[in-house]
Design a protein around this motif. Structure first.
Motif, PDB file in Angstrom:
ATOM      1  N   GLY A  42       0.824  -1.199   0.000  1.00 34.75           N
ATOM      2  CA  GLY A  42       0.000   0.000   0.000  1.00 34.75           C
ATOM      3  C   GLY A  42       0.858   1.249   0.000  1.00 34.75           C
ATOM      4  N   ALA A  43       1.735   1.346  -0.985  1.00 35.65           N
ATOM      5  CA  ALA A  43       2.829   2.324  -0.947  1.00 35.65           C
ATOM      6  C   ALA A  43       2.377   3.783  -1.010  1.00 35.65           C
ATOM      7  N   GLY A  44       1.295   4.082  -1.689  1.00 31.91           N
ATOM      8  CA  GLY A  44       0.809   5.466  -1.742  1.00 31.91           C
ATOM      9  C   GLY A  44       1.799   6.411  -2.384  1.00 31.91           C
ATOM     10  N   SER A  68      -3.542   1.540  -7.033  1.00 32.59           N
ATOM     11  CA  SER A  68      -3.702   2.679  -7.944  1.00 32.59           C
ATOM     12  C   SER A  68      -2.467   2.787  -8.830  1.00 32.59           C
ATOM     13  N   GLY A  69      -2.508   2.120  -9.996  1.00 41.25           N
ATOM     14  CA  GLY A  69      -1.335   2.002 -10.851  1.00 41.25           C
ATOM     15  C   GLY A  69      -0.782   3.319 -11.360  1.00 41.25           C
ATOM     16  N   ALA A  93      -1.145  -3.744  -7.857  1.00 40.33           N
ATOM     17  CA  ALA A  93      -1.866  -4.944  -7.420  1.00 40.33           C
ATOM     18  C   ALA A  93      -2.528  -4.687  -6.086  1.00 40.33           C
ATOM     19  N   ASP A  94      -3.446  -5.578  -5.713  1.00 45.44           N
ATOM     20  CA  ASP A  94      -4.069  -5.582  -4.394  1.00 45.44           C
ATOM     21  C   ASP A  94      -3.161  -6.385  -3.466  1.00 45.44           C
ATOM     22  N   LEU A  99       0.205 -12.813  -4.391  1.00 48.52           N
ATOM     23  CA  LEU A  99       0.868 -12.392  -5.622  1.00 48.52           C
ATOM     24  C   LEU A  99       2.296 -12.908  -5.609  1.00 48.52           C
ATOM     25  N   VAL A 100       2.852 -13.053  -6.786  1.00 51.84           N
ATOM     26  CA  VAL A 100       4.207 -13.563  -6.936  1.00 51.84           C
ATOM     27  C   VAL A 100       5.144 -12.382  -7.172  1.00 51.84           C
ATOM     28  N   LEU A 101       6.100 -12.201  -6.285  1.00 49.38           N
ATOM     29  CA  LEU A 101       7.067 -11.131  -6.428  1.00 49.38           C
ATOM     30  C   LEU A 101       8.176 -11.550  -7.386  1.00 49.38           C
ATOM     31  N   PRO A 102       8.850 -10.587  -8.023  1.00 46.21           N
ATOM     32  CA  PRO A 102       9.990 -10.935  -8.875  1.00 46.21           C
ATOM     33  C   PRO A 102      11.066 -11.659  -8.074  1.00 46.21           C
ATOM     34  N   ALA A 103      11.832 -12.489  -8.751  1.00 42.04           N
ATOM     35  CA  ALA A 103      12.934 -13.191  -8.092  1.00 42.04           C
ATOM     36  C   ALA A 103      13.930 -12.181  -7.542  1.00 42.04           C
TER      37      ALA A 103
END
Length: 274
Positions: A42-44, A68-69, A93-94, A99-103
């Motif tokens: 929820g970075a805002g 909110s992309g 994303a929600d 969700l799958v984070l990048p490696a």
């Protein structure tokens, strides 16, 4: 409106948490370690993470997650300009859903979650546990830095959510304005009043919109009737004790680490190890 709320004299959470992060940044960085990858839920506007990034030793990558992309991309671009050595990879994303984070990047240290603002308090207790369980799985081998508002004098809480300037009331009523604009509703904004109170047995602030008279409202082809005094519940803000939050974290699969508070013990920042 929320940014305005955060600057109000009655609203202590934001400035208190910023004070803790600023005063204890070195100790926090020592817990996290070098070359960390920071995942913010929820970075805002990406404001508070700057205090963390400034204190960390060679942070490797920053992964802000927000629903909110468009807003996220703009904030991430500003952050990247200020931290050119940092890999910044926004994720629209929600964050409450799996969700799958990048490696991890080559040479990266711990993967650390950052969840400031006591947003955990907006969840129902079972939802808060589910989020922490999700975070513990996602951050396995790393940890979570989380800001948590504490139980305190009800008068202090009442003032924070019923400010003299009426900004919180405008924020609450804006929900109806948005429903009118985006959901083809016909709420009369003058027909509802803001109400916020501290439910002491449940340790939470409750925000409602109270119908000032008997009325009906259309929303997407359906009509809903309200009696005078009937409310729309709009938000919870649960408050915690330090021990209560730690117990919840342990149930979710974390190990309890350091805790930092302000001198008045209004707010707390917890380091949880996954």
């Amino acid at each position: 409106l929320f940014d305005h709320i955060c600057e109000l004299p009655e609203y202590y959470p934001r400035r208190t948490e910023l004070g803790i992060l600023g005063a204890c940044a070195g100790e926090i960085a020592a817990q996290i370690g070098p070359n960390a990858e920071i995942v913010e839920f929820g970075a805002g506007s990406l404001t508070k993470v700057r205090l963390l990034l400034d204190a960390l030793e060679s942070p490797k990558r920053y992964l802000p997650i927000d629903i909110s992309g468009e807003h996220l991309e703009a904030a991430a671009a500003r952050l990247k300009a200020d931290y050119p050595a940092l890999a910044v990879q926004p994720i629209a994303a929600d964050y409450t859903m799996p969700l799958v984070l990048p490696a991890p990047l080559a040479g990266a240290g711990r993967r650390v979650g950052f969840f400031p603002g006591s947003t955990i308090g907006n969840f129902e207790p079972d939802e808060a546990l589910a989020f922490l369980q999700l975070a513990a799985r996602m951050l396995r081998g790393g940890g979570l830095l989380i800001g948590v508002d504490l139980v305190k004098d009800p008068d202090r809480l009442h003032a924070a959510y019923n400010d003299a300037q009426g900004v919180t009331a405008a924020f609450n009523l804006n929900l109806l304005r948005r429903a009118n604009a985006e959901l083809s509703a016909d709420f009369d904004l003058d027909g509802f009043s803001h109400a916020a109170f501290y439910n002491a047995p449940m340790r939470r602030i409750e925000m409602h919109l109270v119908s000032r008279r008997a009325q009906s409202v259309q929303l997407r082809g359906e009509r809903f009737s309200f009696e005078e005094g009937e409310t729309l519940h709009t938000e919870y803000s649960h408050k915690f004790t330090v021990e209560g939050l730690q117990a919840l974290a342990v149930r979710a699969g974390f190990r309890v680490g350091a805790v930092w508070t302000d001198p008045e013990r209004l707010f707390s920042v917890h380091w949880l190890v996954s």
